[in-house]
Design an enzyme around this catalytic site. Structure first.
Site, PDB file in Angstrom:
ATOM      1  N   SER A 150     -49.185 -36.111   0.455  1.00 59.47           N
ATOM      2  CA  SER A 150     -49.398 -37.290   1.302  1.00 59.47           C
ATOM      3  C   SER A 150     -48.472 -37.329   2.510  1.00 59.47           C
ATOM      4  O   SER A 150     -48.659 -38.184   3.391  1.00 59.47           O
ATOM      5  CB  SER A 150     -49.205 -38.562   0.470  1.00 59.47           C
ATOM      6  N   GLU A 156       0.785  -1.230   0.000  1.00 59.38           N
ATOM      7  CA  GLU A 156       0.000   0.000   0.000  1.00 59.38           C
ATOM      8  C   GLU A 156       0.818   1.282   0.000  1.00 59.38           C
ATOM      9  O   GLU A 156       0.337   2.317  -0.462  1.00 59.38           O
ATOM     10  CB  GLU A 156      -0.934  -0.001   1.229  1.00 59.38           C
TER      11      GLU A 156
END
Length: 736
Positions: free
Chosen positions: A428, A138
């Protein structure tokens, strides 16, 4: 006169030498003050250049005077900001929200929500590899500039112009100090009343206008005057966002690698430093390949700036960082979202504190469910299908162990969870509650019912004739056979005989809280429910007939506190049906798996019970069942209700269930199901009066269950409830 000896010299004056008279300067020379050389005559070019020389001279005089003024203004601004800067310790954790950390059943972290902050770290205590990786990536001149780096700015402008962008677009040339100023939003805290949303506040903090850059530079220089380089780096290391909700490098190190930021190896440090460019894109949980490529670039930068030796760099490249098991599994995303909804918002989604939640989650079972779902879809479903599926696995007491809310969890919290959010018709799969009601009223698994064409007159709707899936009729069959082969006409006859209100009450008491149909079609599962409700209801059948409220949270406490704020909510409740009725129902459901519609779910060497379910037009397909150890529910369908093609509950859902439970029980000894076999000889077929001696005896046994039935189910007209039900069951609906 004697002239010899010491005689005095004659008294005469010595002759003076005459000085040459000084030349008088010409009169006109006195007017020259500075230049002694004669002025040159201006030629035509000189006359042309004279205005430009004057303008340049004026510009220079204005420029240096203006520079002095600007420098004074900047100095005053820097001094003012300097006086407003707080101590470093108060700037390390700037989150407006807290975090939620989830622990599994063994106390291990498996998921996070909110903004995770791992704890305060300093530039001196973190791994030197991490510190060096951040600086190399950086701001390589971090330890030399006063907060703003003119060389870096010039280099960034040159790169931007070369790449065809504007001078301030793309590379910004920001130093670590300037980035820290941006993270601090130039000292402006988030005020909920002032901003439309937190997203709007963060967008304002990231503004990149020229004026914003100027203010950022002033703030950065003030920070350089106030704090040491390591203090500035400390703020940066604590506040940087590194993806997956991690704020700061300590949280990121724990999140991705399960270690502290002080123990990071070069490869791990490089991967974390690489996230600063684009946290979400390079997050290793999103794209490990891309993250490793970025980390390799950082390793080369570290070697080029002498932070790593050639051998260390080669090792870092040859042995790239690996995710921790918890991070690699990315397990429990849907489960964590569900648990978040179980607690109060101010301690979960809107918490400003750091919260820890201990849960029932089992990562091994979760992996089994995910692997099973992936296997079936990879091998049995056509490529490119948009069909979805959901899975819930729980213990008999309702403790949820695993949850799959869809085929893929992208890592974004709050996704649509089909296991708990989707209300679908059950088909069902609802029938066990019809037969549970009959068993509770005194019938047994060998009681008989008629399977023949049936037509009912439904007030307000006209006649209704339920049909069997096979379109065939078996005549007189036992309740076990009716459930085993999922006979629709038999289920409707039983429901009508025992009373829909009773069926509805039993289902609701087992935990199905959705609105249940009031018509005769309730027996065929026309009502909607969620997968987690249905799975919890089946857990009640397994545990002997007691209701279950599914739960995932065991306790919630603030991080660091020993006292829990919230304890377990959920688990086993009141009894719904008798233990004998529940054990007979388990036997009937075991026959579904052994020789009925659920045979694809059968587990070799282990007893299992369950029920299939397929709704009208096959829009939903279910299989729910259990072993002696776990209950699992499977739903499959399309989100837009498109009918499934060639899929029933006994097909792919049963296979997903089988594959899930096969993996879940891999190292568990086989245990028998808690089931009770009915009498060997089936009950006799009803006589002309609609009841036999055997059935009347069964009805008498059911009277003990009346205390648990609704008011309307009390005996009427001198008949016991059992006798009235038997007459209806074997007489009223014997034919069309």
């Amino acid at each position: 006169m004697n002239r010899s000896g010491r005689g005095k010299p004659p008294l005469t004056a010595p002759k003076r030498q005459k000085k040459a008279p000084a030349k008088q300067a010409p009169q006109h020379s006195r007017k020259r003050t500075r230049k002694s050389a004669p002025r040159r005559r201006r030629g035509p070019i000189g006359l042309l250049l004279a205005p430009f020389r004057w303008i340049a001279s004026l510009a220079w005089r204005l420029a240096w005077r203006g520079a002095v003024v600007v420098a004074l203004i900047i100095g005053v601004a820097v001094f003012y900001v300097y006086t407003t800067l707080p101590p470093v310790s108060s700037m390390l954790d700037g989150r407006s929200r807290g975090s939620v950390t989830f622990l599994d059943r063994d106390g291990e972290v498996f998921a996070w929500r909110g903004e995770q902050f791992g704890g305060q770290i300093t530039a001196e205590t973190v791994s030197p590899h991490l510190r060096n990786a951040v600086v190399a990536t950086e701001d390589r001149r971090f330890y030399m500039h006063p907060g703003v780096d003119p060389v870096g700015i010039a280099s960034a402008i040159r790169i931007n112009l070369r790449e065809g962008r504007g001078p301030l677009s793309g590379h910004g040339g920001s130093t670590i100090t300037q980035q820290t100023a941006k993270l601090l939003c130039l000292g402006r805290p988030y005020e909920k009343e002032e901003w439309e949303s937190e997203a709007a506040y963060e967008a304002d903090c990231r503004e990149t206008s020229l004026w914003r850059k100027a203010k950022e530079a002033i703030y950065a220089m003030a920070m350089e005057a106030k704090y040491s380089k390591n203090e500035i780096l400390t703020i940066y290391l604590n506040r940087a966002y590194l993806g997956a909700g991690a704020r700061g490098f300590e949280a990121a190190a724990q999140r991705y690698f399960g270690t502290s930021a002080s123990d990071l190896r070069p490869a791990e440090a490089a991967m974390l430093a690489g996230l600063l460019k684009a946290p979400t894109r390079y997050a290793p949980t999103n794209n490990m390949s891309l993250s490793r490529d970025r980390a390799a670039v950082i390793v080369n930068l570290m070697e080029g700036q002498d932070y790593l030796t050639e051998a260390e760099a080669e090792t870092a490249l040859a042995q790239p960082a690996e995710l921790s098991p918890a991070a690699a599994a990315r397990a429990g995303g849907y489960f964590a979202d569900w648990v978040m909804e179980q607690g109060p918002n101010f301690l979960t989604s809107d918490t400003t504190e750091d919260v820890t939640i201990r849960t029932t989650f089992d990562p091994g079972i979760q992996k089994s469910a995910e692997d099973a779902l992936r296997h079936v879809f990879d091998t049995k479903v056509r490529e490119g299908s948009d069909a979805q599926a959901a899975i819930v696995v729980m213990s008999a007491d309702g403790a949820v162990r695993a949850m799959v809310g869809g085929r893929q969890f992208t890592g974004v919290a709050g996704q649509f969870n089909r296991a708990v959010m989707a209300k679908r018709q059950t088909g069902s799969a609802f029938k066990p509650f019809v037969y549970a009601t009959a068993l509770e009223l005194g019938f047994n698994a060998n009681s008989t019912v008629e399977d023949s064409p049936l037509t009912l007159n439904v007030p307000g709707s006209g006649t209704w004739s339920p049909k069997n899936y096979t379109r065939n009729y078996r005549g007189t069959i036992t309740l076990t056979e009716a459930l085993t082969h999922s006979v629709n006409t038999a289920a409707v006859r039983v429901s009508e005989a025992v009373g829909r209100d009773n069926v509805r009450k039993v289902a609701a008491d087992f935990g199905i809280q959705s609105d249940l149909d009031s018509g005769p079609a309730i027996a065929l599962g026309t009502s909607e429910s969620t997968l987690i409700e249905m799975t919890g209801a089946y857990a009640g059948i397994l545990n002997g007939g007691s209701s279950v409220e599914p739960y995932g949270m065991i306790e919630l406490r603030l991080a660091g506190d020993r006292t829990a704020l919230i304890g377990q909510e959920g688990g086993m409740g009141e009894r719904v049906i008798s233990q004998n009725a529940a054990q007979q129902l388990v036997y009937m459901m075991n026959q579904v798996v052994e020789r009925g519609t659920g045979q694809r779910a059968k587990l070799e060497g282990r007893q299992a019970a369950g029920k299939t379910g397929t709704t009208q037009a096959a829009r939903d397909a279910w299989f729910l069942g259990f072993t002696a150890d776990y209950v699992a529910g499977i739903w499959m369908g399309y989100d837009d209700n498109t009918p499934l093609t060639g899929v029933t509950g006994g097909g792919l859902p049963a296979e997903i269930w089988h594959e899930t439970m096969l993996r879940v029980h891999e190292n568990l000894p086989a245990s028998p199901l808690p089931m009770a076999r009915p009498p060997e000889a089936p009950a006799q077929v009803a006589d002309s009066r609609g009841a036999t001696a055997d059935s009347r005896n069964a009805a008498g046994q059911g009277q003990a269950a009346q205390r648990q039935q609704p008011r309307q189910a009390q005996p009427q007209g001198g008949q016991s409830l059992g006798e009235r039900v038997v007459r209806e069951l074997f007489g009223l609906f014997g034919g069309n």
